[in-house]
Every structure is written in structure tokens, then in C-alpha cells.
Design a protein around this motif. Structure first.
Motif, mmCIF file in Angstrom:
data_model
loop_
_atom_site.group_PDB
_atom_site.id
_atom_site.type_symbol
_atom_site.label_atom_id
_atom_site.label_comp_id
_atom_site.label_asym_id
_atom_site.label_seq_id
_atom_site.Cartn_x
_atom_site.Cartn_y
_atom_site.Cartn_z
ATOM 1 N N ILE A 102 0.945 -1.169 -0.090
ATOM 2 C CA ILE A 102 0.047 0.086 0.060
ATOM 3 C C ILE A 102 0.774 1.254 -0.068
ATOM 4 O O ILE A 102 0.695 2.353 -0.782
ATOM 5 C CB ILE A 102 -0.979 0.142 1.190
ATOM 6 C CG1 ILE A 102 -2.010 -1.114 0.997
ATOM 7 C CG2 ILE A 102 -1.604 1.396 1.430
ATOM 8 C CD1 ILE A 102 -2.851 -1.427 2.191
ATOM 9 N N VAL A 103 1.968 1.165 0.799
ATOM 10 C CA VAL A 103 2.836 2.315 0.974
ATOM 11 C C VAL A 103 3.486 2.647 -0.606
ATOM 12 O O VAL A 103 3.806 3.635 -0.831
ATOM 13 C CB VAL A 103 3.813 2.274 2.158
ATOM 14 C CG1 VAL A 103 4.773 3.452 2.020
ATOM 15 C CG2 VAL A 103 3.191 2.335 3.326
ATOM 16 N N TRP A 104 4.124 1.599 -1.062
ATOM 17 C CA TRP A 104 4.826 1.424 -2.227
ATOM 18 C C TRP A 104 3.665 2.169 -3.436
ATOM 19 O O TRP A 104 4.173 2.882 -4.194
ATOM 20 C CB TRP A 104 5.202 0.273 -2.775
ATOM 21 C CG TRP A 104 5.811 0.050 -4.097
ATOM 22 C CD1 TRP A 104 5.476 -0.554 -5.111
ATOM 23 C CD2 TRP A 104 7.007 0.739 -4.400
ATOM 24 N NE1 TRP A 104 6.369 -0.539 -6.172
ATOM 25 C CE2 TRP A 104 7.414 0.161 -5.622
ATOM 26 C CE3 TRP A 104 7.887 1.380 -3.554
ATOM 27 C CZ2 TRP A 104 8.644 0.708 -6.361
ATOM 28 C CZ3 TRP A 104 9.184 1.966 -4.529
ATOM 29 C CH2 TRP A 104 9.442 1.466 -5.695
ATOM 30 N N HIS A 105 2.510 1.580 -3.247
ATOM 31 C CA HIS A 105 1.431 1.916 -4.504
ATOM 32 C C HIS A 105 1.400 3.627 -4.283
ATOM 33 O O HIS A 105 1.069 4.002 -5.458
ATOM 34 C CB HIS A 105 0.060 1.377 -4.159
ATOM 35 C CG HIS A 105 -0.844 1.540 -5.091
ATOM 36 N ND1 HIS A 105 -1.010 1.092 -6.408
ATOM 37 C CD2 HIS A 105 -1.833 2.389 -4.752
ATOM 38 C CE1 HIS A 105 -2.035 1.374 -6.918
ATOM 39 N NE2 HIS A 105 -2.743 2.317 -6.210
ATOM 40 N N PHE A 106 1.240 4.097 -3.296
ATOM 41 C CA PHE A 106 0.834 5.441 -2.995
ATOM 42 C C PHE A 106 2.079 6.489 -2.961
ATOM 43 O O PHE A 106 1.827 7.659 -3.288
ATOM 44 C CB PHE A 106 -0.016 5.555 -1.878
ATOM 45 C CG PHE A 106 -1.493 4.959 -2.047
ATOM 46 C CD1 PHE A 106 -2.127 5.796 -2.984
ATOM 47 C CD2 PHE A 106 -1.951 4.065 -1.293
ATOM 48 C CE1 PHE A 106 -3.737 5.282 -3.140
ATOM 49 C CE2 PHE A 106 -3.136 3.685 -1.374
ATOM 50 C CZ PHE A 106 -4.044 4.226 -2.399
ATOM 51 N N THR A 107 3.187 6.048 -2.734
ATOM 52 C CA THR A 107 4.518 6.646 -2.529
ATOM 53 C C THR A 107 5.492 6.280 -3.751
ATOM 54 O O THR A 107 6.287 7.375 -4.068
ATOM 55 C CB THR A 107 5.056 6.734 -1.041
ATOM 56 O OG1 THR A 107 5.746 5.490 -0.978
ATOM 57 C CG2 THR A 107 3.805 6.973 -0.081
ATOM 58 N N ASP A 109 8.166 5.112 -2.668
ATOM 59 C CA ASP A 109 9.398 5.428 -1.987
ATOM 60 C C ASP A 109 9.856 4.030 -1.159
ATOM 61 O O ASP A 109 9.224 3.525 -0.473
ATOM 62 C CB ASP A 109 9.063 6.354 -0.767
ATOM 63 C CG ASP A 109 10.193 6.718 -0.026
ATOM 64 O OD1 ASP A 109 10.828 7.818 -0.369
ATOM 65 O OD2 ASP A 109 10.580 6.179 0.900
ATOM 66 N N ILE A 110 10.904 3.606 -1.560
ATOM 67 C CA ILE A 110 11.656 2.395 -0.895
ATOM 68 C C ILE A 110 11.751 2.464 0.401
ATOM 69 O O ILE A 110 11.527 1.466 1.150
ATOM 70 C CB ILE A 110 13.021 2.003 -1.512
ATOM 71 C CG1 ILE A 110 12.933 1.661 -3.207
ATOM 72 C CG2 ILE A 110 13.719 0.852 -0.949
ATOM 73 C CD1 ILE A 110 13.844 1.395 -3.895
ATOM 74 N N ARG A 111 12.135 3.547 1.085
ATOM 75 C CA ARG A 111 12.350 3.397 2.725
ATOM 76 C C ARG A 111 11.188 3.360 3.300
ATOM 77 O O ARG A 111 11.009 2.609 4.214
ATOM 78 C CB ARG A 111 13.213 4.825 2.998
ATOM 79 C CG ARG A 111 13.536 4.926 4.512
ATOM 80 C CD ARG A 111 14.173 6.200 4.837
ATOM 81 N NE ARG A 111 14.116 6.362 6.296
ATOM 82 C CZ ARG A 111 14.512 7.504 7.050
ATOM 83 N NH1 ARG A 111 14.741 8.715 6.270
ATOM 84 N NH2 ARG A 111 14.594 7.430 8.320
ATOM 85 N N GLN A 112 9.977 4.142 2.950
ATOM 86 C CA GLN A 112 8.869 4.309 3.654
ATOM 87 C C GLN A 112 8.012 2.764 3.302
ATOM 88 O O GLN A 112 7.452 2.260 4.388
ATOM 89 C CB GLN A 112 7.999 5.174 3.113
ATOM 90 C CG GLN A 112 8.283 6.566 3.260
ATOM 91 C CD GLN A 112 7.284 7.576 2.762
ATOM 92 O OE1 GLN A 112 6.009 7.494 3.260
ATOM 93 N NE2 GLN A 112 7.955 8.685 2.051
ATOM 94 N N SER A 113 8.333 2.337 2.298
ATOM 95 C CA SER A 113 7.463 0.915 2.049
ATOM 96 C C SER A 113 8.395 -0.336 2.737
ATOM 97 O O SER A 113 7.549 -1.062 3.427
ATOM 98 C CB SER A 113 7.820 0.655 0.423
ATOM 99 O OG SER A 113 7.232 1.515 -0.372
ATOM 100 N N VAL A 114 9.743 -0.125 3.118
ATOM 101 C CA VAL A 114 10.419 -1.375 3.679
ATOM 102 C C VAL A 114 9.984 -1.145 5.132
ATOM 103 O O VAL A 114 9.825 -1.962 6.001
ATOM 104 C CB VAL A 114 11.904 -1.107 3.528
ATOM 105 C CG1 VAL A 114 12.655 -2.180 4.577
ATOM 106 C CG2 VAL A 114 12.279 -1.556 1.938
ATOM 107 N N ILE A 179 2.072 8.032 5.648
ATOM 108 C CA ILE A 179 1.394 7.213 4.881
ATOM 109 C C ILE A 179 1.371 5.695 5.539
ATOM 110 O O ILE A 179 0.395 4.859 5.049
ATOM 111 C CB ILE A 179 1.825 6.969 3.389
ATOM 112 C CG1 ILE A 179 1.478 8.454 2.850
ATOM 113 C CG2 ILE A 179 1.153 5.960 2.501
ATOM 114 C CD1 ILE A 179 0.202 9.037 2.789
ATOM 115 N N ALA A 180 2.288 5.270 6.062
ATOM 116 C CA ALA A 180 2.465 4.014 6.967
ATOM 117 C C ALA A 180 1.896 3.867 8.182
ATOM 118 O O ALA A 180 0.989 2.916 8.387
ATOM 119 C CB ALA A 180 4.155 3.801 7.076
ATOM 120 N N ASP A 181 1.802 4.824 8.885
ATOM 121 C CA ASP A 181 1.073 4.874 10.100
ATOM 122 C C ASP A 181 0.833 6.393 10.689
ATOM 123 O O ASP A 181 1.470 7.279 10.360
ATOM 124 C CB ASP A 181 1.976 4.292 11.429
ATOM 125 C CG ASP A 181 1.358 4.298 12.546
ATOM 126 O OD1 ASP A 181 0.403 3.408 12.790
ATOM 127 O OD2 ASP A 181 1.658 4.933 13.578
#
Length: 276
Positions: A102-107, A109-114, A179-181
Motif C-alpha cells: 500500500i505504501v509502495w502503491h501510493f508513494t 518510496d523504498i524506505r517508507q515501503s520497507v 502514509i505508513a502509520d
């Protein structure tokens, strides 16, 4: 009768620890009798058309693989309560991949997604039951304190992160990425994923219903000037809110709270006995 019951629990937990490690520290694996893994995994194609390649090295590590056998229902799924009898298998592994996607889909951004992918990496076997054990009944965040230690102590994870130009400290606190939390009643990938996963698992919505709601989402700026996942239409927002409330009735039910409190007391008893 109580002594015999606790003796029986001691024997069962001793056997469990041989398989799964310490349920209070997040080490080891529980093996379920049956796993209808595909039921919830089908939701992943809703979140993003494909799983990015960098997810693979991370999800194949031992700390992440352990989450395949840690349930999303905090031990309630191992009981015979009325609600638990009707639900399928839904693990922290599936949830974590979903939150990361979900984070990857909307951003993008690798760091946020990981960070979202690893947010539950330290979750113990009985998850928030251990927060009950620690007296953290309301916020239920005490089990997150070992996230950095868990990541940093895994050579596999450190290597996988290094290949992405990241360090353990870069991804150990997903709370810094809105976006993550974020706090309720705001919407973030973590809250969005487990709400969708549970509404399907509890039978409140279908896969198609979930896909329709997800397709209505976008990222915008909220009233506080912070990025947030939000609905485009009032109808979709209202339906999601209704379904989220149905899930919340399960989370705060007497049955659910009693089960988690009882499990926490059983864990406390076995710690005192030296079983754990």
C-alpha cells in the motif's frame, strides 16, 4: 481443578516453545494445523499490480518468515470462541506485505515501503496479548520496542537493507511516515490493510467489495497539512467507515477482551513457573 488446569497449560506451552520459541519475545514459529493462506493473499493484487523485486530478499529472511505463523487475531484464532470458529488464517506476514504494498502503491518510496513491510517484525506469537501482559491495554505498542533490535540482529536483513542503501535505523520506526502509520481516526497503510483483511476474513465484505473501496483511494493533504490516504467519494468513505465499525465491534467485544486477558494471565503464570 485450577492447579490441574495450569499444569496442563504448562505442558502445552513447553511443547509450544520447543516449536515456536518464546511467545513473549517474538522468536520462533507456530505451526497451525491448516493454513488457508490463499484466501487473504488474494488481497495483495488489490493493493498493487505487482510485488516489487526488493520485497523478495526481505520477505525471505528468517524474521519475516516467522510472521507467516503469527496470527492477526492475537491468539483468539487458537481458541474455540464463537467468533474464532468462523475465521480463516490471516497472518502478520500477509498483513506486512499488504501494508508495504500500500505504501509502495501510493508513494513509490523504498524506505517508507520497507519500513511498513518490517513494522511487525518483532511481534510476539500472541501479538497484542503481550501488550496486555505489559499493562499496555490501550495503545498496545509495547511489543514494538524490539523492532530495531530484531532487524539489526539479523544478518540477512542487514544485508538486504544494505543492498538498498538502507540501515536498520532507517526503517525501524514506521510511525514517522504518515502514509505508513498515523493516529486514529486517520487512515494509513497499517490501519487500512488490517481493516480490509479483517472485513473480508470476518465475512463482512467480499474480495470485490474490498477492491472497489481501495480503487476509490488517493493521497491528499489533510486538515493538519500532513499527507494522508483518503477517499475520493463520500459513498466509499461511508461504506468503509461502516465496515471498519463492524470490525471494531469484534476488537472491543467482551469475548475478544476476555480471551486476550486470559491468555495474558496464562503467559504470566507460566513465566512465574519458569516455563517461559
Amino acid at each position: 481443578l485450577k492447579r490441574n488446569f495450569h499444569d496442563h497449560v504448562s505442558v502445552c506451552l513447553t511443547k509450544l516453545i520447543k516449536i515456536s520459541g518464546n511467545p513473549c519475545t517474538g522468536t520462533g514459529i507456530i505451526r497451525r494445523k491448516k493454513d488457508i493462506f490463499a484466501q487473504i493473499m488474494e488481497l495483495l493484487d488489490i493493493y498493487h499490480p505487482e510485488i516489487p523485486a526488493f520485497f523478495d530478499a526481505i520477505t525471505r529472511t528468517a524474521p519475516m518468515e516467522r510472521l507467516r505463523h503469527v496470527g492477526m487475531n492475537c491468539g483468539c484464532e487458537y481458541t474455540r470462541t464463537m467468533r474464532a470458529r468462523g475465521i480463516g488464517a490471516y497472518s502478520r506476514f500477509e498483513h506486512s506485505i499488504g501494508a508495504g504494498l500500500i505504501v509502495w502503491h501510493f508513494t513509490g518510496d523504498i524506505r517508507q515501503s520497507v519500513s511498513a513491510l518490517l513494522h511487525d517484525v518483532a511481534t510476539p506469537v500472541f501479538a497484542h496479548v503481550v501488550d496486555f501482559l505489559h499493562g499496555d491495554h490501550l495503545r498496545q505498542e509495547s511489543t514494538e520496542s524490539a523492532t530495531l533490535e530484531t532487524i539489526a540482529s539479523s544478518g540477512e536483513l542487514v544485508q538486504a537493507l544494505g543492498d538498498l542503501g538502507l540501515s536498520p535505523s532507517d526503517v525501524s520506526d514506521y510511525h514517522i511516515f504518515p502514509i505508513a502509520d498515523n493516529d486514529t481516526p486517520r487512515l494509513s497503510s497499517d490501519r487500512l490493510e488490517y481493516t480490509i483483511g479483517n472485513m473480508v476474513n470476518y465475512g463482512f465484505a467480499t474480495h470485490s467489495d474490498a477492491a472497489g473501496l481501495y480503487s476509490d483511494l488517493a493521497v491528499g493533504t489533510n486538515e493538519e497539512g500532513v499527507p494522508e490516504i483518503m477517499f475520493r467519494s463520500k459513498a466509499a468513505a461511508s461504506e468503509f467507515a461502516r465496515l471498519a465499525l463492524e470490525c471494531s465491534k469484534v476488537y472491543v467485544s467482551d469475548e475478544d477482551r476476555y480471551t486476550m486477558q486470559m491468555l495474558s494471565e496464562l503467559l504470566k503464570e507460566q513465566i512465574a513457573r519458569g516455563v517461559i
